[in-house]
Design a protein around this motif. Structure first.
Motif, PDB file in Angstrom:
ATOM      1  N   ASN A   1      13.708 -17.148  13.545  1.00 57.94           N
ATOM      2  CA  ASN A   1      14.315 -15.892  14.645  1.00 57.94           C
ATOM      3  C   ASN A   1      13.291 -16.232  15.817  1.00 57.94           C
ATOM      4  O   ASN A   1      13.037 -15.284  16.447  1.00 57.94           O
TER       5      ASN A   1
ATOM      6  N   THR B   1      20.621 -11.006   5.307  1.00 56.82           N
ATOM      7  CA  THR B   1      20.051 -11.373   4.110  1.00 56.82           C
ATOM      8  C   THR B   1      19.071 -10.113   3.632  1.00 56.82           C
ATOM      9  O   THR B   1      17.902 -10.936   3.171  1.00 56.82           O
TER      10      THR B   1
ATOM     11  N   TRP C   1      20.920  -5.354  11.002  1.00 55.17           N
ATOM     12  CA  TRP C   1      22.380  -5.698  10.915  1.00 55.17           C
ATOM     13  C   TRP C   1      22.476  -6.702   9.732  1.00 55.17           C
ATOM     14  O   TRP C   1      23.277  -7.876   9.458  1.00 55.17           O
ATOM     15  N   CYS C   2      21.196  -7.396   9.276  1.00 55.12           N
ATOM     16  CA  CYS C   2      20.710  -8.516   8.505  1.00 55.12           C
ATOM     17  C   CYS C   2      21.891  -8.960   7.298  1.00 55.12           C
ATOM     18  O   CYS C   2      21.906  -7.979   6.403  1.00 55.12           O
TER      19      CYS C   2
ATOM     20  N   LYS D   1      15.752 -12.589  18.340  1.00 57.38           N
ATOM     21  CA  LYS D   1      16.464 -11.141  18.400  1.00 57.38           C
ATOM     22  C   LYS D   1      16.688 -10.358  19.763  1.00 57.38           C
ATOM     23  O   LYS D   1      15.281 -10.454  19.906  1.00 57.38           O
TER      24      LYS D   1
ATOM     25  N   CYS E   1      10.983 -11.924   5.510  1.00 52.54           N
ATOM     26  CA  CYS E   1      10.714 -12.193   6.872  1.00 52.54           C
ATOM     27  C   CYS E   1      10.500 -11.225   7.745  1.00 52.54           C
ATOM     28  O   CYS E   1       9.156  -9.823   6.665  1.00 52.54           O
TER      29      CYS E   1
ATOM     30  N   LEU F   1      10.956 -10.000  10.777  1.00 51.65           N
ATOM     31  CA  LEU F   1      11.744  -9.181  11.385  1.00 51.65           C
ATOM     32  C   LEU F   1      12.463  -8.359  10.518  1.00 51.65           C
ATOM     33  O   LEU F   1      12.754  -8.788   9.231  1.00 51.65           O
ATOM     34  N   HIS F   2      12.899  -7.519  10.768  1.00 50.43           N
ATOM     35  CA  HIS F   2      13.411  -6.440  10.554  1.00 50.43           C
ATOM     36  C   HIS F   2      15.014  -6.226  10.739  1.00 50.43           C
ATOM     37  O   HIS F   2      15.017  -4.893  11.462  1.00 50.43           O
ATOM     38  N   CYS F   3      15.561  -7.039  11.047  1.00 49.89           N
ATOM     39  CA  CYS F   3      16.929  -6.848  11.493  1.00 49.89           C
ATOM     40  C   CYS F   3      18.083  -5.511  10.985  1.00 49.89           C
ATOM     41  O   CYS F   3      18.520  -5.541  10.113  1.00 49.89           O
TER      42      CYS F   3
ATOM     43  N   TRP G   1      14.277  -8.962   2.554  1.00 46.27           N
ATOM     44  CA  TRP G   1      12.995  -8.824   2.790  1.00 46.27           C
ATOM     45  C   TRP G   1      13.142  -6.395   3.010  1.00 46.27           C
ATOM     46  O   TRP G   1      12.134  -5.637   3.100  1.00 46.27           O
TER      47      TRP G   1
ATOM     48  N   GLY H   1      16.535 -18.189   5.781  1.00 44.43           N
ATOM     49  CA  GLY H   1      16.396 -17.473   5.131  1.00 44.43           C
ATOM     50  C   GLY H   1      16.924 -16.193   4.725  1.00 44.43           C
ATOM     51  O   GLY H   1      17.875 -16.154   5.361  1.00 44.43           O
ATOM     52  N   GLY H   2      15.834 -15.299   5.275  1.00 43.45           N
ATOM     53  CA  GLY H   2      14.344 -14.763   5.690  1.00 43.45           C
ATOM     54  C   GLY H   2      14.158 -15.467   6.759  1.00 43.45           C
ATOM     55  O   GLY H   2      14.166 -16.061   7.877  1.00 43.45           O
TER      56      GLY H   2
HETATM   57  S1  SF4 Z   1      16.237 -12.688   8.132  1.00 44.88           S
HETATM   58 FE1  SF4 Z   1      17.223 -12.825  10.248  1.00 44.88          FE
HETATM   59  S2  SF4 Z   1      18.453 -11.454  10.800  1.00 44.88           S
HETATM   60 FE2  SF4 Z   1      17.206 -10.984   8.796  1.00 44.88          FE
HETATM   61  S3  SF4 Z   1      15.992  -9.551   9.658  1.00 44.88           S
HETATM   62 FE3  SF4 Z   1      14.820 -11.786   9.072  1.00 44.88          FE
HETATM   63  S4  SF4 Z   1      15.134 -12.548  11.411  1.00 44.88           S
HETATM   64 FE4  SF4 Z   1      16.812 -10.716  11.100  1.00 44.88          FE
END
Ligand code: SF4
Length: 259
Positions: free
Chosen positions: A138, A53, A50-51, A159, A44, A46-48, A57, A107-108
Motif C-alpha cells: 500500500n 482481503t 472495500w478491501c 490508497k 495490514c 490500513l483498513h480500506c 485484518w 496480503g494484507g
Molecule cells: S490489504 Fe490492501 S486493500 Fe486491504 S486494507 Fe490493507 S491496504 Fe487496504
C-alpha cells in the motif's frame, strides 16, 4: 544467518486450514497474466472499507467499518483462526512445489514483515537463483536495505480517500518519494468514481511520478462493478497516457479466495 530459534516467522493468512500459498496468474498491473506463486501475508496497517482481503485484518473487537457490514451473515474475523504462523523454510518448501519462479508477496500488507520475507527470498534463491519476487504494497512502509536488495518489483497501490483511511495514515510522503524514484516500483491507483481522479492527479504531481510508472485500475470485487467502470477509466488512460489494468482474477473466478 539467524538460528532456527531466532529466525523470524511469517504470519500468513490462513485459508481452509492452511497458509494461503497458491499458484495462479498475476491478475493486476504490470505483470498481468504472468503465472505466479502467491504468498499471502496476514495483517495490514490500513483498513480500506472495500478491501477484499479483510480476513487479514478486520478482527473481532476492532471498530473499523467495512462495505460488507450490512450484508446478511457478514461478521468480523477471529484473529487466531485466520493467521498461520509459519517457519520460513516450510513456506519455501511449499512455494518450490509449484513449477514457477515468479513469486508474489501479497496480503494484507507484506511489508509489515520485511525481515521474514527477506529470509524467504534468500532461502528460495539458495535453491534456485532464477526466482523473481514482486511485492504488493500500500506504499506506506519504507523498505529496509535488505528487503530492497532482494525484491525485483514493487507494485505500489496508494490508497485514496475512497478507502476511508485517514490521510495521515495512507499518505507517507517520504515513502512515496522513495517509490517514485525507484526503478523497481510501479504505481497502481484503484479508482472507484470519476471524483477520485483529482486526488490521483494531485499525488502524481506532488510526488513527480512518471507516466510510465502509472496504472489505473477500477475498484470492484465483482465482474459487473468492473464492467461499469472500465469504459470511462480506459478513456482517462488514453487521455493522460497512463496504463489501464483490469482485475483478471475477478473476471475469471469472481470473488473466490485463494485462486
Ligand atoms: S490489504 Fe490492501 S486493500 Fe486491504 S486494507 Fe490493507 S491496504 Fe487496504
Amino acid at each position: 544467518m539467524p538460528t532456527k530459534a531466532t529466525a523470524p516467522k511469517l504470519k500468513l493468512a490462513r485459508l481452509h486450514g492452511r497458509p494461503e500459498i497458491f499458484y495462479s496468474i498475476q491478475g493486476e498491473g504490470k505483470s498481468l497474466g504472468w503465472p505466479s506463486v502467491f504468498v499471502r501475508s496476514s495483517l495490514c496497517n490500513l483498513h480500506c472499507i472495500w478491501c477484499d482481503t479483510d480476513y487479514t485484518w478486520n478482527w473481532i473487537g476492532t471498530r473499523f467499518p467495512h462495505a460488507n457490514d450490512n450484508k446478511p451473515g457478514y461478521q468480523k474475523f477471529d484473529k487466531k483462526a485466520w493467521i498461520e504462523v509459519c517457519e520460513v523454510e516450510a513456506v519455501a518448501r511449499e512455494v518450490m512445489q509449484h513449477p514457477c519462479l515468479n513469486v508474489i508477496l501479497t496480503g494484507g500488507e507484506p511489508m509489515l514483515q520485511q525481515p521474514a520475507f527477506t529470509e524467504l527470498m534468500v532461502e528460495l534463491r539458495r535453491h534456485n537463483a532464477g526466482y523473481r519476487f514482486e511485492v504488493e504494497t500500500n506504499g506506506t512502509l519504507m523498505p529496509n536495505e535488505n528487503f530492497d536488495a532482494a525484491i525485483d518489483q514493487y507494485n505500489v497501490s496508494p490508497k485514496l480517500e475512497n478507502s476511508n483511511n485517514p490521510k495521515k495514515l495512507r499518505e507517507k510522503a517520504s515513502v512515496y518519494r522513495f517509490f517514485a524514484a525507484s526503478p523497481k516500483a510501479h504505481f497502481k491507483f484503484v479508482v472507484a468514481t470519476p471524483n477520485d481522479l483529482e486526488e490521483v492527479f494531485e499525488l502524481i504531481r506532488l510526488y513527480n511520478i512518471g507516466n510510465d510508472k502509472i496504472w489505473l485500475m477500477p475498484e470492484g470485487s465483482g465482474r459487473q462493478a468492473l464492467a461499469r467502470k472500465r469504459k470511462w477509466l480506459v478513456e482517462v488512460c488514453k487521455e493522460q497516457g497512463f496504463r489501464y489494468t483490469d482485475r483478471l482474477h475477478v473476471q475469471i473466478w469472481g470473488s473466490k479466495k485463494g485462486v
